[in-house]
Design a protein around this motif. Sequence first.
Motif, PDB file in Angstrom:
ATOM      1  N   SER A 120      -6.389  19.860 -14.415  1.00  0.00           N
ATOM      2  CA  SER A 120      -5.621  19.868 -15.669  1.00  0.00           C
ATOM      3  C   SER A 120      -4.759  18.612 -15.776  1.00  0.00           C
ATOM      4  O   SER A 120      -4.083  18.219 -14.816  1.00  0.00           O
ATOM      5  N   LEU A 121      -4.792  17.967 -16.948  1.00  0.00           N
ATOM      6  CA  LEU A 121      -4.059  16.713 -17.130  1.00  0.00           C
ATOM      7  C   LEU A 121      -2.562  16.916 -16.966  1.00  0.00           C
ATOM      8  O   LEU A 121      -1.874  16.073 -16.373  1.00  0.00           O
ATOM      9  N   TRP A 122      -2.030  18.075 -17.501  1.00  0.00           N
ATOM     10  CA  TRP A 122      -0.575  18.268 -17.449  1.00  0.00           C
ATOM     11  C   TRP A 122      -0.126  18.479 -16.021  1.00  0.00           C
ATOM     12  O   TRP A 122       0.886  17.927 -15.582  1.00  0.00           O
ATOM     13  N   VAL A 123      -0.902  19.285 -15.282  1.00  0.00           N
ATOM     14  CA  VAL A 123      -0.538  19.538 -13.890  1.00  0.00           C
ATOM     15  C   VAL A 123      -0.614  18.232 -13.095  1.00  0.00           C
ATOM     16  O   VAL A 123       0.260  17.922 -12.277  1.00  0.00           O
ATOM     17  N   LEU A 124      -1.642  17.439 -13.369  1.00  0.00           N
ATOM     18  CA  LEU A 124      -1.786  16.170 -12.650  1.00  0.00           C
ATOM     19  C   LEU A 124      -0.666  15.202 -13.002  1.00  0.00           C
ATOM     20  O   LEU A 124      -0.163  14.483 -12.137  1.00  0.00           O
ATOM     21  N   ALA A 125      -0.258  15.207 -14.298  1.00  0.00           N
ATOM     22  CA  ALA A 125       0.854  14.334 -14.687  1.00  0.00           C
ATOM     23  C   ALA A 125       2.113  14.747 -13.950  1.00  0.00           C
ATOM     24  O   ALA A 125       2.865  13.894 -13.450  1.00  0.00           O
ATOM     25  N   ALA A 126       2.342  16.069 -13.860  1.00  0.00           N
ATOM     26  CA  ALA A 126       3.511  16.549 -13.111  1.00  0.00           C
ATOM     27  C   ALA A 126       3.410  16.142 -11.652  1.00  0.00           C
ATOM     28  O   ALA A 126       4.397  15.705 -11.038  1.00  0.00           O
ATOM     29  N   ALA A 127       2.204  16.258 -11.085  1.00  0.00           N
ATOM     30  CA  ALA A 127       2.010  15.886  -9.679  1.00  0.00           C
ATOM     31  C   ALA A 127       2.283  14.401  -9.471  1.00  0.00           C
ATOM     32  O   ALA A 127       2.938  14.002  -8.499  1.00  0.00           O
ATOM     33  N   ALA A 128       1.788  13.577 -10.409  1.00  0.00           N
ATOM     34  CA  ALA A 128       1.997  12.135 -10.280  1.00  0.00           C
ATOM     35  C   ALA A 128       3.481  11.803 -10.364  1.00  0.00           C
ATOM     36  O   ALA A 128       4.000  10.998  -9.582  1.00  0.00           O
TER      37      ALA A 128
ATOM     38  N   LEU B 215     -11.586  -0.581 -11.744  1.00  0.00           N
ATOM     39  CA  LEU B 215     -11.372  -1.072 -13.106  1.00  0.00           C
ATOM     40  C   LEU B 215     -12.618  -0.854 -13.944  1.00  0.00           C
ATOM     41  O   LEU B 215     -12.550  -0.400 -15.096  1.00  0.00           O
ATOM     42  N   VAL B 216     -13.788  -1.176 -13.356  1.00  0.00           N
ATOM     43  CA  VAL B 216     -15.054  -0.983 -14.066  1.00  0.00           C
ATOM     44  C   VAL B 216     -15.208   0.487 -14.449  1.00  0.00           C
ATOM     45  O   VAL B 216     -15.518   0.842 -15.600  1.00  0.00           O
ATOM     46  N   LEU B 217     -14.956   1.347 -13.475  1.00  0.00           N
ATOM     47  CA  LEU B 217     -15.120   2.787 -13.677  1.00  0.00           C
ATOM     48  C   LEU B 217     -14.217   3.280 -14.810  1.00  0.00           C
ATOM     49  O   LEU B 217     -14.661   3.971 -15.739  1.00  0.00           O
ATOM     50  N   LEU B 218     -12.938   2.889 -14.752  1.00  0.00           N
ATOM     51  CA  LEU B 218     -11.984   3.378 -15.748  1.00  0.00           C
ATOM     52  C   LEU B 218     -12.298   2.820 -17.130  1.00  0.00           C
ATOM     53  O   LEU B 218     -12.168   3.511 -18.129  1.00  0.00           O
TER      54      LEU B 218
ATOM     55  N   PHE C 272     -11.820   9.424 -22.502  1.00  0.00           N
ATOM     56  CA  PHE C 272     -10.453   8.969 -22.253  1.00  0.00           C
ATOM     57  C   PHE C 272      -9.726   9.939 -21.344  1.00  0.00           C
ATOM     58  O   PHE C 272      -9.032   9.541 -20.396  1.00  0.00           O
ATOM     59  N   ALA C 273      -9.897  11.241 -21.645  1.00  0.00           N
ATOM     60  CA  ALA C 273      -9.226  12.256 -20.825  1.00  0.00           C
ATOM     61  C   ALA C 273      -9.664  12.134 -19.368  1.00  0.00           C
ATOM     62  O   ALA C 273      -8.844  12.213 -18.446  1.00  0.00           O
ATOM     63  N   ARG C 274     -10.963  11.915 -19.157  1.00  0.00           N
ATOM     64  CA  ARG C 274     -11.492  11.796 -17.789  1.00  0.00           C
ATOM     65  C   ARG C 274     -10.896  10.574 -17.085  1.00  0.00           C
ATOM     66  O   ARG C 274     -10.529  10.634 -15.913  1.00  0.00           O
ATOM     67  N   ALA C 275     -10.799   9.439 -17.832  1.00  0.00           N
ATOM     68  CA  ALA C 275     -10.241   8.226 -17.228  1.00  0.00           C
ATOM     69  C   ALA C 275      -8.780   8.440 -16.855  1.00  0.00           C
ATOM     70  O   ALA C 275      -8.333   8.054 -15.768  1.00  0.00           O
ATOM     71  N   VAL C 276      -8.028   9.098 -17.768  1.00  0.00           N
ATOM     72  CA  VAL C 276      -6.608   9.353 -17.490  1.00  0.00           C
ATOM     73  C   VAL C 276      -6.485  10.293 -16.300  1.00  0.00           C
ATOM     74  O   VAL C 276      -5.646  10.098 -15.412  1.00  0.00           O
ATOM     75  N   GLN C 277      -7.364  11.303 -16.252  1.00  0.00           N
ATOM     76  CA  GLN C 277      -7.339  12.252 -15.138  1.00  0.00           C
ATOM     77  C   GLN C 277      -7.510  11.525 -13.802  1.00  0.00           C
ATOM     78  O   GLN C 277      -6.755  11.751 -12.855  1.00  0.00           O
ATOM     79  N   ILE C 278      -8.503  10.632 -13.750  1.00  0.00           N
ATOM     80  CA  ILE C 278      -8.770   9.922 -12.487  1.00  0.00           C
ATOM     81  C   ILE C 278      -7.607   9.001 -12.133  1.00  0.00           C
ATOM     82  O   ILE C 278      -7.181   8.917 -10.985  1.00  0.00           O
ATOM     83  N   LEU C 279      -7.058   8.324 -13.163  1.00  0.00           N
ATOM     84  CA  LEU C 279      -5.929   7.427 -12.922  1.00  0.00           C
ATOM     85  C   LEU C 279      -4.744   8.203 -12.347  1.00  0.00           C
ATOM     86  O   LEU C 279      -4.088   7.764 -11.393  1.00  0.00           O
TER      87      LEU C 279
ATOM     88  N   VAL D 140     -11.302  10.414  -6.746  1.00  0.00           N
ATOM     89  CA  VAL D 140     -12.427  10.000  -7.580  1.00  0.00           C
ATOM     90  C   VAL D 140     -13.668  10.836  -7.283  1.00  0.00           C
ATOM     91  O   VAL D 140     -14.342  11.312  -8.198  1.00  0.00           O
ATOM     92  N   LEU D 141     -13.946  11.039  -6.005  1.00  0.00           N
ATOM     93  CA  LEU D 141     -15.205  11.688  -5.627  1.00  0.00           C
ATOM     94  C   LEU D 141     -15.076  13.203  -5.677  1.00  0.00           C
ATOM     95  O   LEU D 141     -13.988  13.765  -5.565  1.00  0.00           O
ATOM     96  N   SER D 142     -16.236  13.883  -5.823  1.00  0.00           N
ATOM     97  CA  SER D 142     -16.243  15.342  -5.854  1.00  0.00           C
ATOM     98  C   SER D 142     -16.130  15.884  -4.437  1.00  0.00           C
ATOM     99  O   SER D 142     -16.407  15.185  -3.451  1.00  0.00           O
TER     100      SER D 142
END
Lengths: 258, 222
Positions: free
Chosen positions: A40-48, A77-80, A105-112, B8-10
Amino acid sequence: MPAALGAAPVRVSFGIAALDPRTRLLGAFAGVLAVALLSSLWVLAAAALGTFALALAAGPGTAALMRRLVHLEGFMLVLLALLPFTVPGTPLFGAPPFVASAEGFARAVQILLKVNACGFLVFALLGGLEPVRIGAAALALKAPERLVQLFLLVVRYGGVLRAEAARLQEAMRARAFAPRASLTWSLHTWRTYGHMLGMVLVRALERAERVSEAMRCRGFSGRLPASAERPALGAADLAFALLLAAAILAAFAAEHLA
Amino acid sequence: MAHIPDGVLSVPVLAGGAVLAVAGIGYGLRRIGEEEIPKVAILACGFFAVSLVAIPVGPSSVHLLLSGLMGLMIGPAVFPAVFVGLVLQALLFGFGGLTTLGVNTVNIALPGLLCGLLLSPLLRGASPARAGAVGALAGAACVALTGGLVAAALALSASEFVPSARIVLLTYVPLAVGEAFVTGFAVAFLARVRPEAIAGFAPKVAVPAPVPPAVAVAGERP
């Protein structure tokens, strides 16, 4: 110079420094694994944010933290940059075949967020820990003794060999060597670096022989004496473990509720 | 270059990498004699030191992996050596990650181990020119394999990583070129200056370590 292996660690009465290196090592692994499982983006943002605060409060310094932040490998960088365009979904902008999707975009933000939360946590818990103490903690956690010996020797001689390579490069510069990438000079550049690499390795072998003899001379027989830190875990370790477990449970609970 | 960070990885890819890395490290540790630990450690320091040097290749510059040369010189010890190097980089500089230690170790060390096993017999008694050719082959093959493994780790983790994985694979081409030439010249140099350094790791390991029985640890047979 790294502290002597058997030396008693300096105990600070509060903060991360009060924790046993074993607690810090296991805590970092548990936290990073938990972040890897979140989505979840919100949980991850809190974690970050939480791990960032922890890194600021407990890590070995703001300047070091900033240097960590700017480091991102090329392929990340390429991936994001590509993710918004490679994940199908609601189009945001662009023309076919290059359409950026909201899901991408959501996926890129999640990974970041994940990468940074993990980076902050490792920095906060392990950044200020001397490698020698990490080796001792790993030994206390039943890591193979030979692996820890290898680790400690690499810690000890990493800087020595870097200086050796730097000396050789300085000698190359003194003889007017400059790395050049043109067609005619590439071969010369690569040959010169190849010889430098070979020379560093020859010197490493010779140094290894001297070190090995010196170790035997002092009675090394395959074991390091008193290399594991023995003190029992304290109240601070228990408190930290409970806090971390609570934070991880809260994150998973929030993820299921969201 | 091949440092995949945490997050990044699963999980299946991370677990698979960890299992393979543990197996490789265990195999490597069993194959190095106790008296060879300083040699492996200090050689590894040499490899790490040189991999920090930026080598120009065409318009860009690369940092060498050197896993091919490691495989030729220290053989099975390449797994523990690479693992230790990655742990230090993750802790000191924040390159790579903790959960990805296994995957990253396999990506770099497995090609090195394969090169060592398959190519080092060709070095025994070889002329400097032939040794250089074997070294160049080892360098290029290891980089190509590492690129393939990194791309595979990404592609297996999520289908949306596949386009990026293809581009990642392309970025390994200049590295393979630089690595082939520099490793080739280094091996030719070693064949002239210190032929025993690349004479293969197998015979040395076969010599039983002179451990007095009083201090030998249970389960620590060389």
